[in-house]
Structure formats: C-alpha cells, structure tokens
Design a protein around this motif. Structure first.
Motif, PDB file in Angstrom:
ATOM      1  N   GLY A 311       0.330  16.745   7.110  1.00 38.21           N
ATOM      2  CA  GLY A 311      -0.582  17.444   6.213  1.00 38.21           C
ATOM      3  C   GLY A 311      -1.783  16.602   5.819  1.00 38.21           C
ATOM      4  N   MET A 312      -1.541  15.322   5.533  1.00 38.53           N
ATOM      5  CA  MET A 312      -2.636  14.422   5.155  1.00 38.53           C
ATOM      6  C   MET A 312      -3.632  14.234   6.297  1.00 38.53           C
ATOM      7  N   LEU A 313      -3.115  14.110   7.520  1.00 36.27           N
ATOM      8  CA  LEU A 313      -3.993  13.894   8.666  1.00 36.27           C
ATOM      9  C   LEU A 313      -4.859  15.106   8.975  1.00 36.27           C
ATOM     10  N   CYS A 314      -4.316  16.304   8.745  1.00 39.47           N
ATOM     11  CA  CYS A 314      -4.978  17.520   9.218  1.00 39.47           C
ATOM     12  C   CYS A 314      -5.923  18.157   8.212  1.00 39.47           C
ATOM     13  N   ILE A 315      -5.666  17.996   6.918  1.00 39.98           N
ATOM     14  CA  ILE A 315      -6.393  18.818   5.951  1.00 39.98           C
ATOM     15  C   ILE A 315      -7.894  18.541   5.938  1.00 39.98           C
ATOM     16  N   GLY A 316      -8.301  17.282   6.142  1.00 40.43           N
ATOM     17  CA  GLY A 316      -9.724  16.973   6.141  1.00 40.43           C
ATOM     18  C   GLY A 316     -10.479  17.698   7.239  1.00 40.43           C
ATOM     19  N   PHE A 317      -9.851  17.846   8.403  1.00 37.67           N
ATOM     20  CA  PHE A 317     -10.455  18.571   9.528  1.00 37.67           C
ATOM     21  C   PHE A 317     -10.807  19.987   9.108  1.00 37.67           C
ATOM     22  N   PHE A 318      -9.874  20.662   8.428  1.00 40.78           N
ATOM     23  CA  PHE A 318     -10.107  22.046   8.025  1.00 40.78           C
ATOM     24  C   PHE A 318     -11.104  22.143   6.869  1.00 40.78           C
ATOM     25  N   ILE A 319     -11.075  21.171   5.944  1.00 41.63           N
ATOM     26  CA  ILE A 319     -12.043  21.183   4.845  1.00 41.63           C
ATOM     27  C   ILE A 319     -13.458  21.058   5.376  1.00 41.63           C
ATOM     28  N   ASP A 320     -13.661  20.160   6.351  1.00 39.11           N
ATOM     29  CA  ASP A 320     -15.000  19.960   6.903  1.00 39.11           C
ATOM     30  C   ASP A 320     -15.519  21.197   7.627  1.00 39.11           C
ATOM     31  N   ARG A 321     -14.641  22.109   8.005  1.00 42.16           N
ATOM     32  CA  ARG A 321     -15.060  23.313   8.710  1.00 42.16           C
ATOM     33  C   ARG A 321     -15.038  24.565   7.844  1.00 42.16           C
ATOM     34  N   LEU A 322     -14.110  24.634   6.894  1.00 40.25           N
ATOM     35  CA  LEU A 322     -13.953  25.853   6.096  1.00 40.25           C
ATOM     36  C   LEU A 322     -14.296  25.663   4.625  1.00 40.25           C
ATOM     37  N   GLY A 323     -14.422  24.420   4.175  1.00 39.13           N
ATOM     38  CA  GLY A 323     -14.793  24.161   2.792  1.00 39.13           C
ATOM     39  C   GLY A 323     -13.603  23.916   1.880  1.00 39.13           C
ATOM     40  N   PHE A 324     -13.877  23.234   0.760  1.00 35.98           N
ATOM     41  CA  PHE A 324     -12.833  22.906  -0.203  1.00 35.98           C
ATOM     42  C   PHE A 324     -12.216  24.154  -0.819  1.00 35.98           C
ATOM     43  N   LYS A 325     -13.036  25.153  -1.114  1.00 42.58           N
ATOM     44  CA  LYS A 325     -12.553  26.304  -1.878  1.00 42.58           C
ATOM     45  C   LYS A 325     -11.419  27.007  -1.161  1.00 42.58           C
ATOM     46  N   ARG A 326     -11.631  27.363   0.087  1.00 43.61           N
ATOM     47  CA  ARG A 326     -10.599  28.086   0.821  1.00 43.61           C
ATOM     48  C   ARG A 326      -9.405  27.198   1.160  1.00 43.61           C
ATOM     49  N   VAL A 327      -9.693  25.986   1.644  1.00 50.54           N
ATOM     50  CA  VAL A 327      -8.606  25.144   2.160  1.00 50.54           C
ATOM     51  C   VAL A 327      -7.759  24.572   1.029  1.00 50.54           C
TER      52      VAL A 327
END
Length: 451
Positions: A311-327
């Motif tokens: 979870g720690m490794l992956c979440i930044g990837f999704f934040i950089d693409r979808l934003g803090f609010k959604r992720v």
C-alpha cells in the motif's frame, strides 16, 4: 542542446521540467534507507523488552518509563526540529539527528540500569521523530511536481523495511547476542549512512532559492540535476516580503487562508495516529478475544506487514494521477471498511483477507499524510508544516493506548472492537475530503508529454 546557451526560469518550472534521472533515484534510495533506520530504531525497545527487563532485574512494566520518555522526546522533537531544518537546512539537521540517534544507541550499550537507559531513549525520541517529515520534505522538493507524491510515499515505505529488519533481528540476532545485539544494529546503520548524508544529500533547490537566491550552491546543484550538455540555467526567485524567519514560518502555517487547512491537516494526522496507537493492542486482541493461536497471530502480523508495504509503495502513484481528494479519501474509507470486516469475519479465513485489505489501505493512507502536508506549504516552511502535523498527531494520540484497557475490561467482542478501530480511519477520510474541497487545495498537475 549544445550547452553553449543560457536562459533563466523560475525554480518550479525548472524542477517540473526535469525527467526522472539518476540524481532523483539516488535521493530516493538514500532517503528511503534513512527512514528504514527510523522505523527500526524507534521501535527496537518493544522488540527486546523481555530480554531488557530480565537483564536490568526489573518487571517488564517498569520499562514503560523508558517508552514514555521516548514519547516525550518525540513530542518535543516534532515541534522543535522541523523549524530549524527550514532555517539552517535539511541535510545539516539530518546529520545532527542521525548522529544523536547513533550516540544514544551507543551509550545504551554501556548502561546497566533503567535510569540512564530512559535518558538515552528520550534523546533517541527527540532526534528521531522529525526524520520522516524532513526526509519527505526533501524528496518532495527535489521531485518534479508530477512525481512528488510517488517519491514521498516510497520514502515513507522505508519504515516498513525497518520493521522487517526488526523481525530478522529477532530471528537471528536476539538469541545469540541478546538485546545489546539489537542496539549494535541501531549504532551501525546510521554510522554507515552518515557519510552518504554529508557527501551526497543536497539541500532542496526550492529551499535554497527561497532562503537566498544568491547562494553559490545553487548553480552547482542545478548542473548536478541537469542532463549532460544542457543549457546553463539561471534561476529566478520570486520577490519575498521582508520578515523574520519565524514570522515567515508562522504566517505560512497559520496565516490567512492557511489556518483552516492546517487544522484539517492536523485532524487527518491525528485520526490516523489514533488508529495506530490504539492498534498496538491488535496482537493481544487477536490472541485473547478472537482466540487465535500464536502461529495464526504471526501470520496475521506477516499479512499486515506485507500488505501495508504494498500500500505504501503504490499510493503515491495513484495520487500523482488522480489527486489527493479521490485517492486519500477512498483509501481511508476502505481501510475503515476493512477494519469492520475483520471483526465480522473473525475468526474465519475471510478475516485474513480483511486484514490484508485494511493494512494495505491504512498504511497507504498513513504514508500519504506527509505527502499531503508537504504539498500544502511553501518550500521555505515545508519541513515545519509536515513536522507540526506529526507533532499534533502525537500529542492527541497519547491517550489512544487506553483503548485496549477499555475494550478488554468491558468484554467487547471482535465486531465492536474493530468497528471502534474503524472510526478514526473513517474520520481521516472525511477530513481529507473536507480539506481537499477547500479553495486553494493542492491539485493534480499534468504536463504535456508526461501522461
């Protein structure tokens, strides 16, 4: 580019236009290794507690004083050290703090009673608590904007590497060498990396320009970050109001338009840390309330660690693409759901799936907190903003360990216990949604050619 021209641009445009390079990779690897030391050193007492109490000739509960001293040190360090990092530089403070952690661990090797051990743990807590905020600040300021969250959360994942080192220590070091073997590791790890901090870890370019646009270190760092043969870049600094350093920091964190965001940021951190500190009872709950064998408790802990690391490794990837609010909002809410499902499905096989779900989203959400805090504040005050969010969380979560006494003394079952543990996770999701709905909240920025 032929390398013969020169041009000027602002520091953000320069950094955001860079491709991920060996320079970024080196910073990321070093900062992640440094957070692994933090993840190992600040939890080592809990791993060696039985051996330690036996050697000192005290009850295990007596070691609580050392743990409390460490927590007090962490509280003090969280508020004192980050502002110093913003004023004198991140690498300098990192050298000081890792040297302090190394020396406190070295002194512990020669202690024979609880009082000096307790004083050393205060020093370790004071020096160690600000490491993650400073390291995340450094990686986020070094990274192009499109990669800030990815690099920040990978850096935080180093704490899980430290936890894995602790497990290996318990398996291979504790038996032949005792608790002092564990502290020898706590001495050697920072000793090995101190030269790398001194020679390889630069101050962030954003922070250098914000503090002094004429700093001679800026052109050298620019050349180091550029590909070979690139044009010479002259960085432009935005005009700054004339204020003292502390006034600037306080204005950046609590000024008009920021105070509401700061308190919501603290609410997110507090909610997440309340879960973590209350969750120290999870092993006891799984053993005594759910009724698992020690083998299954060990399996639960293994699933929790591995899923949390993913979870720690992956979440930044999704934040950089979808934003803090959604992720982040979705992550914390799914973690809360996973917590509830643990209680519903216990003690069946589905419980292990729920633990994996909860751990992946909970640890991912926790790793995203410093990344979000770093995105809220300007470079000149970023370490303070991140560090004070951690400090507020530690203050507010002091009473969370009483959760175990409450649920065990009142005879609550698994469903009630894990539903209660889900409340702070759900709160973190709600506060994230609120913060990211405010005007001026950090948004995803995509650059042409970078997806």
């Amino acid at each position: 580019m032929d390398g013969t021209g020169s041009r000027s641009m602002d520091v953000d445009s320069f950094l955001d236009g860079l491709k991920f390079s060996r320079f970024h990779l080196g910073i990321l690897i070093l900062c992640t290794a440094l957070t692994a030391i933090d993840g190992y050193e600040l939890y080592v007492v809990g791993w060696v507690l039985p051996d330690l109490a036996r050697d000192f000739g005290v009850e295990r509960t007596a070691i609580t004083s050392a743990m409390v001293a460490q927590q007090i040190g962490m509280l003090a360090g969280a508020f004192v050290i980050p502002p110093l990092a913003d004023r004198v530089g991140r690498p300098r403070l990192l050298l000081f703090c890792y040297t302090g952690m190394m020396l406190s661990a070295l002194a512990i090797l020669f202690t024979k009673s609880l009082l000096p051990f307790t004083l050393c743990r205060f020093a370790a807590g004071f020096c160690g608590t600000a490491m993650i905020p400073i390291l995340v600040t450094l990686t986020s300021e070094t990274a192009p904007r499109r990669l800030r969250s990815t690099m920040s959360t990978i850096t935080v994942s180093g704490t899980m590497i430290g936890a894995l080192l602790g497990a290996l220590m318990q398996g291979f070091i504790l038996e032949p060498f005792g608790w002092r073997g564990a502290f020898w590791i706590a001495v050697l790890m920072p000793a090995i990396l101190l030269p790398f901090i001194f020679f390889m870890l630069p101050e962030s370019l954003r922070a250098l320009v914000a503090r002094n646009p004429d700093d001679p270190a800026i052109p050298a760092l620019v050349r180091r970050m550029q590909p070979e043969g690139a044009d010479v870049i002259m960085l432009e600094a935005p005009p700054q109001a004339e204020r003292t350093a502390m006034k600037t920091i306080l204005s950046d964190v609590f000024g008009k338009g920021r105070i509401g965001k700061t308190f919501l940021m603290w609410a997110i951190a507090i909610s997440s840390f309340v879960f973590i500190t209350a969750g120290v009872w999870k092993t006891t709950i799984f053993k005594d309330v759910v009724g698992l064998s020690w083998d299954n408790v060990a399996l639960i802990n293994g699933v929790n660690t591995i899923a949390g690391f993913i979870g720690m490794l992956c979440i930044g990837f999704f934040i950089d693409r979808l934003g803090f609010k959604r992720v982040m909002t979705g992550t914390f809410l799914l973690a809360a759901l996973g917590s509830v499902m643990i209680g519903v499905l216990a003690p069946g096989a589905g419980m292990f799936v729920a633990v994996a779900m909860m751990a992946m989203f909970q640890h991912g959400g926790q790793a995203s907190i410093p990344a979000l805090a770093a995105s809220l504040y300007p470079a000149r005050s970023r370490a303070t903003g991140v560090g004070w969010a951690y400090g507020a969380a530690r203050v507010a979560s002091i009473g969370a360990p009483l959760f175990g006494n409450f649920v065990l003394n009142n005879g609550m079952g698994p469903i009630g216990i894990f539903a209660m543990l889900g409340i702070p996770l759900a709160s973190a999701g709600i506060f994230t949604f609120w913060l990211m709905s405010l005007k001026g909240a950090p948004q995803v920025v995509r650059r042409p050619g970078h997806g």
